[in-house]
Design a protein around this motif. Structure first.
Motif, PDB file in Angstrom:
ATOM      1  N   THR A   1     -22.723 -42.269  27.407  1.00  0.00           N
ATOM      2  CA  THR A   1     -21.945 -41.181  27.986  1.00  0.00           C
ATOM      3  C   THR A   1     -22.119 -41.159  29.506  1.00  0.00           C
TER       4      THR A   1
ATOM      5  N   VAL B   1     -18.653 -34.874  25.818  1.00  0.00           N
ATOM      6  CA  VAL B   1     -18.478 -34.978  27.260  1.00  0.00           C
ATOM      7  C   VAL B   1     -18.564 -33.611  27.928  1.00  0.00           C
ATOM      8  N   ALA B   2     -18.097 -32.569  27.265  1.00  0.00           N
ATOM      9  CA  ALA B   2     -18.105 -31.227  27.846  1.00  0.00           C
ATOM     10  C   ALA B   2     -19.523 -30.765  28.179  1.00  0.00           C
ATOM     11  N   ASP B   3     -20.507 -31.164  27.382  1.00  0.00           N
ATOM     12  CA  ASP B   3     -21.888 -30.747  27.608  1.00  0.00           C
ATOM     13  C   ASP B   3     -22.599 -31.567  28.676  1.00  0.00           C
TER      14      ASP B   3
ATOM     15  N   GLN C   1     -25.850 -31.117  21.617  1.00  0.00           N
ATOM     16  CA  GLN C   1     -25.974 -29.662  21.621  1.00  0.00           C
ATOM     17  C   GLN C   1     -27.436 -29.232  21.724  1.00  0.00           C
TER      18      GLN C   1
ATOM     19  N   PHE D   1     -17.157 -39.200  34.093  1.00  0.00           N
ATOM     20  CA  PHE D   1     -18.088 -38.143  33.672  1.00  0.00           C
ATOM     21  C   PHE D   1     -19.085 -37.847  34.788  1.00  0.00           C
TER      22      PHE D   1
ATOM     23  N   ASN E   1     -17.554 -35.863  37.649  1.00  0.00           N
ATOM     24  CA  ASN E   1     -17.419 -34.442  37.327  1.00  0.00           C
ATOM     25  C   ASN E   1     -18.668 -33.651  37.698  1.00  0.00           C
ATOM     26  N   CYS E   2     -19.772 -34.330  37.858  1.00  0.00           N
ATOM     27  CA  CYS E   2     -21.031 -33.670  38.195  1.00  0.00           C
ATOM     28  C   CYS E   2     -21.169 -33.397  39.688  1.00  0.00           C
TER      29      CYS E   2
ATOM     30  N   GLU F   1     -14.663 -35.917  23.420  1.00  0.00           N
ATOM     31  CA  GLU F   1     -14.478 -34.728  24.260  1.00  0.00           C
ATOM     32  C   GLU F   1     -15.539 -33.651  24.030  1.00  0.00           C
ATOM     33  N   ASN F   2     -15.908 -33.411  22.766  1.00  0.00           N
ATOM     34  CA  ASN F   2     -16.890 -32.364  22.497  1.00  0.00           C
ATOM     35  C   ASN F   2     -18.277 -32.721  23.044  1.00  0.00           C
TER      36      ASN F   2
ATOM     37  N   HIS G   1     -20.535 -26.870  37.909  1.00  0.00           N
ATOM     38  CA  HIS G   1     -21.734 -27.603  37.498  1.00  0.00           C
ATOM     39  C   HIS G   1     -22.098 -28.707  38.484  1.00  0.00           C
TER      40      HIS G   1
ATOM     41  N   THR H   1     -23.109 -35.442  18.115  1.00  0.00           N
ATOM     42  CA  THR H   1     -22.628 -34.177  18.665  1.00  0.00           C
ATOM     43  C   THR H   1     -23.735 -33.133  18.656  1.00  0.00           C
TER      44      THR H   1
END
Length: 134
Positions: A111, A83-85, A33, A117, A120-121, A80-81, A126, A29
């Motif tokens: 990922t 995937v959001a990034d 980040q 995923f 989503n791009c 989820e934490n 985004h 994680t």
């Protein structure tokens, strides 16, 4: 210094069962980040800064790619934490990454191998620009 820390964490996550069982999720994680924050850096035109940014991004992706090869760690790479990034990292690489630098291939991690995923791009705030270097 951060590159060296990521290198040590990579070794521990991959080779130490005890460390992996207690800290793998947090390490992965935090690595995402770090990659996300690093991708936000506007370094275009500053050669030394661009090189530092590239080295840190490559080290982070190397850690994530190593974790991707470990079946037991893959579940953390689709949390989820994390995937959001993912789309944010790709969009910021598109915006701020110098065209003269090598690509940062975060999509080559576990990922990035997930089609939802990646899809989503292609939409939303985004969304990647097909005419730019990816």
């Amino acid at each position: 210094l951060l590159c060296a820390v990521l290198s040590q964490l990579q070794t521990m996550v991959v080779k130490s069962d005890v460390f992996r069982s207690k800290h793998a999720h947090e390490v992965l994680t935090r690595t995402f980040q770090v990659l996300a924050k690093n991708a936000e850096r506007e370094t275009y035109g500053f050669v030394a800064e661009e090189q530092q940014k590239m080295q840190l991004s490559i080290r982070a992706v190397t850690l994530l790619a190593s974790a991707s090869r470990e079946v037991i760690l893959r579940r953390h790479l689709r949390a989820e934490n994390i995937v959001a990034d993912f789309p944010v990292i790709l969009k910021n690489e598109e915006r701020y990454h110098s065209w003269s630098q090598d690509d940062v291939c975060v999509e080559m991690t576990w990922t990035g191998r997930n089609l939802p995923f990646l899809f989503n791009c292609f939409s939303g705030e985004h969304a990647l620009d097909a005419r730019k270097k990816q």
